[in-house]
Design a protein around this motif. Structure first.
Motif, short mmCIF file in Angstrom:
data_model
loop_
_atom_site.label_atom_id
_atom_site.label_comp_id
_atom_site.label_asym_id
_atom_site.label_seq_id
_atom_site.Cartn_x
_atom_site.Cartn_y
_atom_site.Cartn_z
N ALA A 29 0.83 -1.21 0.00
CA ALA A 29 0.00 0.00 0.00
C ALA A 29 0.86 1.25 0.00
O ALA A 29 0.53 2.24 -0.68
CB ALA A 29 -0.93 0.00 1.20
N SER A 35 -4.50 2.34 -2.04
CA SER A 35 -5.09 1.95 -0.75
C SER A 35 -5.81 0.61 -0.80
O SER A 35 -6.19 0.09 0.24
CB SER A 35 -6.05 3.03 -0.27
OG SER A 35 -7.13 3.16 -1.17
N ARG A 38 -4.55 -2.27 1.38
CA ARG A 38 -4.82 -2.28 2.82
C ARG A 38 -5.77 -3.40 3.21
O ARG A 38 -5.78 -3.83 4.36
CB ARG A 38 -5.39 -0.93 3.26
CG ARG A 38 -4.36 0.16 3.19
CD ARG A 38 -4.89 1.44 3.72
NE ARG A 38 -3.90 2.49 3.50
CZ ARG A 38 -4.18 3.76 3.51
NH1 ARG A 38 -5.40 4.16 3.74
NH2 ARG A 38 -3.23 4.65 3.31
#
Length: 64
Positions: A29, A35, A38
């Motif tokens: 990430a 993102s 994640r």
């Protein structure tokens, strides 16, 4: 050394797999600036929690 894993070691393997998933997800990430990686870290946390629950059950004598 036997190829058989006792329940306590098996639980600790699950914990360390969770740690590896957390580190991989957070590393990807930050490196890729995306993102969506994640989620891999989140799955790692859940795997680690399951491992700690299994470990505590083994330590208390629930699984043999």
């Amino acid at each position: 050394m036997s190829a058989h894993l006792d329940p306590q070691r098996g639980a600790m393997v699950v914990v360390f797999v969770g740690i590896a998933l957390i580190l991989t997800g957070s590393g990807l990430a930050s490196l890729m600036d995306d993102s969506s990686w994640r989620w891999l870290g989140t799955v790692g946390v859940l795997v680690q929690v399951v491992g700690w629950i299994r470990y505590s059950r083994v330590r208390r004598g629930g699984v043999r």
